[in-house]
Structure formats: structure tokens, C-alpha cells
Design an enzyme around this catalytic site. Sequence first.
Site, short mmCIF file in Angstrom:
data_model
loop_
_atom_site.label_atom_id
_atom_site.label_comp_id
_atom_site.label_asym_id
_atom_site.label_seq_id
_atom_site.Cartn_x
_atom_site.Cartn_y
_atom_site.Cartn_z
N PRO A 259 42.69 48.62 31.42
CA PRO A 259 41.39 49.26 31.28
C PRO A 259 40.25 48.36 31.75
O PRO A 259 40.24 47.17 31.47
CB PRO A 259 41.27 49.48 29.76
N CYS A 326 14.62 48.88 50.90
CA CYS A 326 14.32 49.69 52.07
C CYS A 326 15.49 50.57 52.47
O CYS A 326 16.10 50.39 53.53
CB CYS A 326 13.92 48.79 53.23
C1 LIG Z 1 40.06 49.13 39.27
C2 LIG Z 1 41.41 48.99 38.71
C3 LIG Z 1 41.62 49.09 37.33
C4 LIG Z 1 40.52 49.43 36.35
O1 LIG Z 1 40.05 50.72 36.51
P1 LIG Z 1 39.09 51.36 35.41
O2 LIG Z 1 38.84 52.72 35.91
O3 LIG Z 1 37.85 50.53 35.35
O4 LIG Z 1 39.81 51.35 34.11
C5 LIG Z 1 42.88 48.88 36.86
N1 LIG Z 1 43.92 48.59 37.70
C6 LIG Z 1 43.76 48.50 39.03
C7 LIG Z 1 44.91 48.14 39.88
C8 LIG Z 1 42.51 48.68 39.58
O5 LIG Z 1 42.34 48.60 40.90
#
Ligand SMILES: *Cc1c(COP(=O)(O)O)cnc(C)c1O
Length: 399
Positions: A259, A326
Site C-alpha cells: 500500500p 507558466c
Molecule cells: C505504485 C505501486 C504501488 C503503490 O500503489 P498505491 O496505489 O499507492 O497503493 C505498489 N506496488 C507497485 C509495484 C507500484 O508500482
Amino acid sequence: MNYQELAKRYQTPLYVYDFDYIKNRYISLKNAFAGRKSLLCYAVKANSNLSILKLLAQLGAGFDCVSIGEVKRALIAGAKSYQIIFSGVGKSDDELSQALKNDILMINLESPAEMDALEKIAQSLGKKARISIRVNPNVDAKTHPYISTGLNENKFGVDIQSAKQMYIKAKNSEFLEPIGVHFHIGSQLSDHAPIIEAAGIVAKLVKELKALEIDIKFFDVGGGIGIKYENETEIDLYDYAQGILGELSGLDVSIVCEPGRFIVGNSGVLLTSVLYEKFNKNKRFVIVDGGMNDLIRPSLYEAYHEISSFNQEGETSLCDIVGPICESGDFFGKNVNLPPCKNGDLLVIKSAGAYGFSMSSNYNSRARAAEVALENGKDRLIRKRESFDDLISHEKDFL
Ligand SMILES: *Cc1c(COP(=O)(O)O)cnc(C)c1O
């Protein structure tokens, strides 16, 4: 201390994060998986401030990193190397080598070519690289196309059949040890069904691998749990966790979850001060001291952020809240209902804890904002405002 006092003390634009909220979010998700072996690896890219990483490390969190820079941040903040995962669609040889030297939990591979590269590097270092493979389950996450990642048309991961071939090859390599499987189908998901569907598809793969004596120990369901910016429905954590666990019956695996937004998104606000108000014919603009270099989500994804004003006097009317940069895309909100604004009025841009500061830039030679933590009723600086000298420090010696 209220936002107005914080703005006075630290100036604007200013990011403010509620650390007690971050703690509660971490604990509530961890509890949803109670009774099963689970590792929550916070997605560092959502907000990589060292103090936030330290807070989470102290709670026992692991970290999902997408560059060696993020791995180093996590380590400096006190993360345990065996709780760090290195993901990402393109890692350089140098990054792979450093990840191996740091003995992190596993490297998440996204292509056969990357596996070959890692195998060579592991061999040259005399190490056995623990790996997982990011599978693209071809499930529609039903979110914004820029943050949808689980369809074959997206650049991420490999299809199930190719993944299986990769696992077989890895098993037969002296320098690779397949221990995990991974998927991440998108971000800001408001429904857990696509994640459960993907978990089912990937669980089937894990069973096939077991039959081939490839023992997958970590089942990584990625991140993507959405939050409330406006009136989105939120995923019920119990249904989410139980849905995943239901697909894993009969499999002895630890669940890994990554998360980002869920942990920090609603912990943070961006405080910005009004510079002026103006009318172009009948169109009302409120011009503020923060810009798209501080918070790019509205410009990049047309994302909604609730904006409120401390001044409640006078009749409200619709306005666009725009920054000084801008670009016509430099806005925080369109058709927002606000009372008359004057120089110095403070606006609060909500839900700015995730993909806010971490996506900020120095565009227009603007120094990046300061960041402040609120914890146990106290405030403290966790990143000082950049100075002009910071901006030119990599160039001035070449004049
Ligand atoms: C960006 C990402 C996450 C986190 O995603 P959230 O939507 O912020 O929970 C988890 N795992 C991977 C591989 C990601 O690229």
C-alpha cells in the site's frame, strides 16, 4: 497548533502530515490480515520522506522500492534489509548489483531479459538472487488509464505463460532462487473485485509451480487500495483481505501487500496562500503561491482535491484555483465554490499526502516546499524548504 499558525511558522506552500493517522492506517490494514503471515511493504514512491519511512519501519513495515535510491532511503530510515522488495519495469545493472549487495528480501523481475541480466550479476558477485516475477494477469482494474497497470496493453510485468517459463529457468539456475510472485493491477481502486480476480489467476499459477517443485513463499498482491478524495467508495479492508485469503486456500504462502496511497494519502494537506484574485471577463481566478511543481496530480490526472478556505466571509462564487507557473495546466481546482479571497488568505488542499511532494519538481526554478509532521499534538519540521542555492548547486561551478 492549527494550520494558520503552522503556515505562519513555516511559510507556504507547506506540506503537513498527520503521523498518528499514518500509524492507524498501517495498523488497520495489518489487522485485516490477522491470523495469516503477512508483510506490508509500504510503497515508498507515494511519499518518500525519511521521517515517514522511519515511522513505518518502527511499526514493523517492509518497503516496496522502485529505484535503488528508494532502497537506500528505506535502509537509512531503519528498514530491515530482509523486508525490502525492489520492483520496477527497468532497473540498471548498477541498481541490481547494489540490491544484491544489500541482501534485500527479493528482486521483482519484469522481463526475461532482466532475469538474464540479474543472473549474470549474481554470478559475478558469487550470490544467489532471491526473485519474484511480476505477472500481468490481464485484469481490468477500472481506474484512470494512467494508473492502470494490469492489462496486456500496459508495460508492466509478463504474461502468465512467459512467467512460468521464467520460473522454470530460474529454478534451474545456480544463481537465482524464485521465492515470490507479484502482481499490481493499478492504483486508486475503489472495488476489491479485480484484485481478488487477479489473486485467483495468480494462485492457479502458484499451484502449477508447486507441482514443478518451485516453492513460492511470498504472494504479493501489490498496492492500489483507493482512498476518498471526493465521494469515491472505499474498499472494505475485511472483504479485501478475506477475498484474497479465500483464493489462497491450500497454499502455504505469506501475503505481501504494497500500500502507498492508502497509508499516506489522507494524512497530508498542502497549505498554500492566496496571492491575488482576478477576473478575466466573468471568469474568476484565485492565484496562489503553490503550483503544479508542488502538486501535479490535478494537472497530470485531472485528479480532484478538496480545497477549502479559512476565510468564510462574503458570498461564495465559482473560481479556478491556479498557481504561478507558466502553463495552462497549472491548476489545483476548477469551478470551486469559495468566498472572496484576498492576499494572504490560507487555502487547504486536502488528500495531498500521496504522490504530492514525491512528484514535485523545481520547474520554473521554484524551490520545493517544506514538510511538517504532526504527532501527539506537536509539530516538527521533517524537510526544510529548499533554497535558491540548493537549486543552482549542481551548476554554479561550471560558469
Ligand atoms: C505504485 C505501486 C504501488 C503503490 O500503489 P498505491 O496505489 O499507492 O497503493 C505498489 N506496488 C507497485 C509495484 C507500484 O508500482
